[in-house]
Design a protein around this motif. Structure first.
Motif, PDB file in Angstrom:
ATOM      1  N   GLU A 198       0.828  -1.198   0.000  1.00 23.61           N
ATOM      2  CA  GLU A 198       0.000   0.000   0.000  1.00 23.61           C
ATOM      3  C   GLU A 198       0.866   1.254   0.000  1.00 23.61           C
ATOM      4  O   GLU A 198       1.847   1.344   0.709  1.00 23.61           O
ATOM      5  CB  GLU A 198      -0.908   0.025   1.232  1.00 23.61           C
ATOM      6  CG  GLU A 198      -1.819  -1.177   1.371  1.00 23.61           C
ATOM      7  CD  GLU A 198      -2.534  -1.185   2.696  1.00 23.61           C
ATOM      8  OE1 GLU A 198      -3.515  -0.429   2.836  1.00 23.61           O
ATOM      9  OE2 GLU A 198      -2.099  -1.938   3.599  1.00 23.61           O
ATOM     10  N   HIS A 199       0.495   2.229  -0.836  1.00 25.16           N
ATOM     11  CA  HIS A 199       1.154   3.537  -0.871  1.00 25.16           C
ATOM     12  C   HIS A 199       2.675   3.407  -0.942  1.00 25.16           C
ATOM     13  O   HIS A 199       3.412   4.018  -0.138  1.00 25.16           O
ATOM     14  CB  HIS A 199       0.773   4.358   0.358  1.00 25.16           C
ATOM     15  CG  HIS A 199      -0.696   4.611   0.490  1.00 25.16           C
ATOM     16  ND1 HIS A 199      -1.358   5.588  -0.220  1.00 25.16           N
ATOM     17  CD2 HIS A 199      -1.646   3.988   1.239  1.00 25.16           C
ATOM     18  CE1 HIS A 199      -2.644   5.580   0.097  1.00 25.16           C
ATOM     19  NE2 HIS A 199      -2.846   4.605   0.969  1.00 25.16           N
ATOM     20  N   THR A 202       5.817   6.064  -0.037  1.00 25.10           N
ATOM     21  CA  THR A 202       5.299   7.248   0.644  1.00 25.10           C
ATOM     22  C   THR A 202       5.335   7.032   2.157  1.00 25.10           C
ATOM     23  O   THR A 202       5.531   5.911   2.631  1.00 25.10           O
ATOM     24  CB  THR A 202       3.853   7.549   0.221  1.00 25.10           C
ATOM     25  OG1 THR A 202       2.968   6.617   0.870  1.00 25.10           O
ATOM     26  CG2 THR A 202       3.682   7.429  -1.299  1.00 25.10           C
ATOM     27  N   ARG A 204       2.951   6.732   4.037  1.00 23.69           N
ATOM     28  CA  ARG A 204       1.853   5.831   4.408  1.00 23.69           C
ATOM     29  C   ARG A 204       2.102   4.394   3.960  1.00 23.69           C
ATOM     30  O   ARG A 204       1.224   3.540   4.068  1.00 23.69           O
ATOM     31  CB  ARG A 204       0.542   6.338   3.807  1.00 23.69           C
ATOM     32  CG  ARG A 204       0.051   7.634   4.418  1.00 23.69           C
ATOM     33  CD  ARG A 204      -1.267   8.059   3.795  1.00 23.69           C
ATOM     34  NE  ARG A 204      -1.099   8.494   2.424  1.00 23.69           N
ATOM     35  CZ  ARG A 204      -2.103   8.750   1.596  1.00 23.69           C
ATOM     36  NH1 ARG A 204      -3.351   8.568   1.985  1.00 23.69           N
ATOM     37  NH2 ARG A 204      -1.864   9.172   0.359  1.00 23.69           N
ATOM     38  N   GLN A 205       3.276   4.110   3.484  1.00 29.35           N
ATOM     39  CA  GLN A 205       3.597   2.777   2.971  1.00 29.35           C
ATOM     40  C   GLN A 205       3.349   1.680   4.002  1.00 29.35           C
ATOM     41  O   GLN A 205       3.679   1.824   5.179  1.00 29.35           O
ATOM     42  CB  GLN A 205       5.060   2.755   2.544  1.00 29.35           C
ATOM     43  CG  GLN A 205       5.585   1.398   2.121  1.00 29.35           C
ATOM     44  CD  GLN A 205       7.041   1.462   1.744  1.00 29.35           C
ATOM     45  OE1 GLN A 205       7.408   2.147   0.792  1.00 29.35           O
ATOM     46  NE2 GLN A 205       7.893   0.760   2.488  1.00 29.35           N
ATOM     47  N   ARG A 206       2.748   0.582   3.532  1.00 29.72           N
ATOM     48  CA  ARG A 206       2.554  -0.586   4.394  1.00 29.72           C
ATOM     49  C   ARG A 206       2.679  -1.834   3.535  1.00 29.72           C
ATOM     50  O   ARG A 206       2.149  -1.885   2.427  1.00 29.72           O
ATOM     51  CB  ARG A 206       1.193  -0.555   5.069  1.00 29.72           C
ATOM     52  CG  ARG A 206       1.022  -1.657   6.121  1.00 29.72           C
ATOM     53  CD  ARG A 206      -0.210  -1.439   6.982  1.00 29.72           C
ATOM     54  NE  ARG A 206      -1.434  -1.741   6.268  1.00 29.72           N
ATOM     55  CZ  ARG A 206      -2.452  -2.429   6.797  1.00 29.72           C
ATOM     56  NH1 ARG A 206      -2.378  -2.900   8.025  1.00 29.72           N
ATOM     57  NH2 ARG A 206      -3.542  -2.632   6.103  1.00 29.72           N
TER      58      ARG A 206
END
Length: 241
Positions: A198-199, A202, A204-206
């Motif tokens: 995810e993302h 950035t 917010r990366q996960r």
């Protein structure tokens, strides 16, 4: 003298992942055009902002996020008209595109509309697909294996057929299709080696194994990398995410 339209890939999210050519162009062009939506506002602009010519005129283009193609196509018609006004006045324009302009990018719609009337230059960028692989620390495929890039909105029958014929796949445009895709990957044997990114790149990366996702979670801005091959790296794909 007519100006040039530069279709610039700004990468997946990290402002440091633009190419040197992209940075040079964005620091010089007098007009910056970019798509905006009601969901993520203007992500391409957000990514590119540290590199923009501070004096450049900004030209936002609202792109409707609708299943019907008509409204978006009309928006690109309007964008081309506005861009051509600047080009015919001799001003270069840069159109900002998330990822790479020609990998499921909005730039393809401007090539056909502007190309017959003015020079168009395409500056490639890092895609969300390669960014996801990089941050997850795993190959997309190995040796002579096939890799398929599959948009999640495809129907179940098509996805099932394509997945059955490939050891490695990347599922993009996941969004609201997450539950359906998870079930299909389990059917085709890809789920155990799947990781959700995810993302990518950035804050917010996960990165999460598909198997570890709670059933009430719905990742939106994500890519699913999955593997069903025989290479040794596949046994630990996504470990430590």
């Amino acid at each position: 003298m007519i100006g040039t339209l530069h279709l610039v890939g700004v990468g997946p999210g990290d402002p440091e992942l633009l190419t040197l050519k992209a940075v040079r162009l964005l620091g010089a062009v007098p007009v910056i055009a970019y798509p905006t939506t009601g969901e993520d506002a203007a992500l391409a602009l957000e990514i590119a902002t540290p590199h923009l010519n501070a004096a450049a005129e900004r030209l936002p283009v609202a792109i409707p996020m609708a299943v019907e193609r008509g409204p978006a196509q009309a928006a690109y018609d309007g964008a081309a008209t506005a861009i051509l006004v600047h080009l015919r006045a001799g001003r270069d324009v840069a159109w900002l595109c998330e990822g790479d302009p020609l990998f499921y990018g909005s730039a393809m719609y401007l090539v056909a509309r502007v190309g017959p009337h003015a020079p168009v230059e395409i500056v490639p960028g890092i895609t969300s697909l390669t960014a996801a692989a990089a941050v997850a620390g795993r190959p997309l495929a190995a040796r002579n294996e096939m890799l398929k890039v599959l948009p999640a909105p495809l129907d179940d029958a098509t996805l099932r057929t394509e997945l059955a014929a490939t050891p490695a796949a990347a599922i993009i445009k996941v969004g609201r299709h997450f539950d359906r895709i998870r079930m299909l990957l389990a059917e085709t044997g890809h789920a155990d080696g799947a990781v959700v990114v995810e993302h990518a790149t950035t804050p917010r990366q996960r990165i999460t194994r598909l198997a570890d996702f709670a059933h009430d979670e719905r990742p939106y801005f994500s890519t699913i990398l999955c593997y069903r091959g025989t290479e040794a790296w596949g046994e630990t794909a996504g470990a430590g995410a």
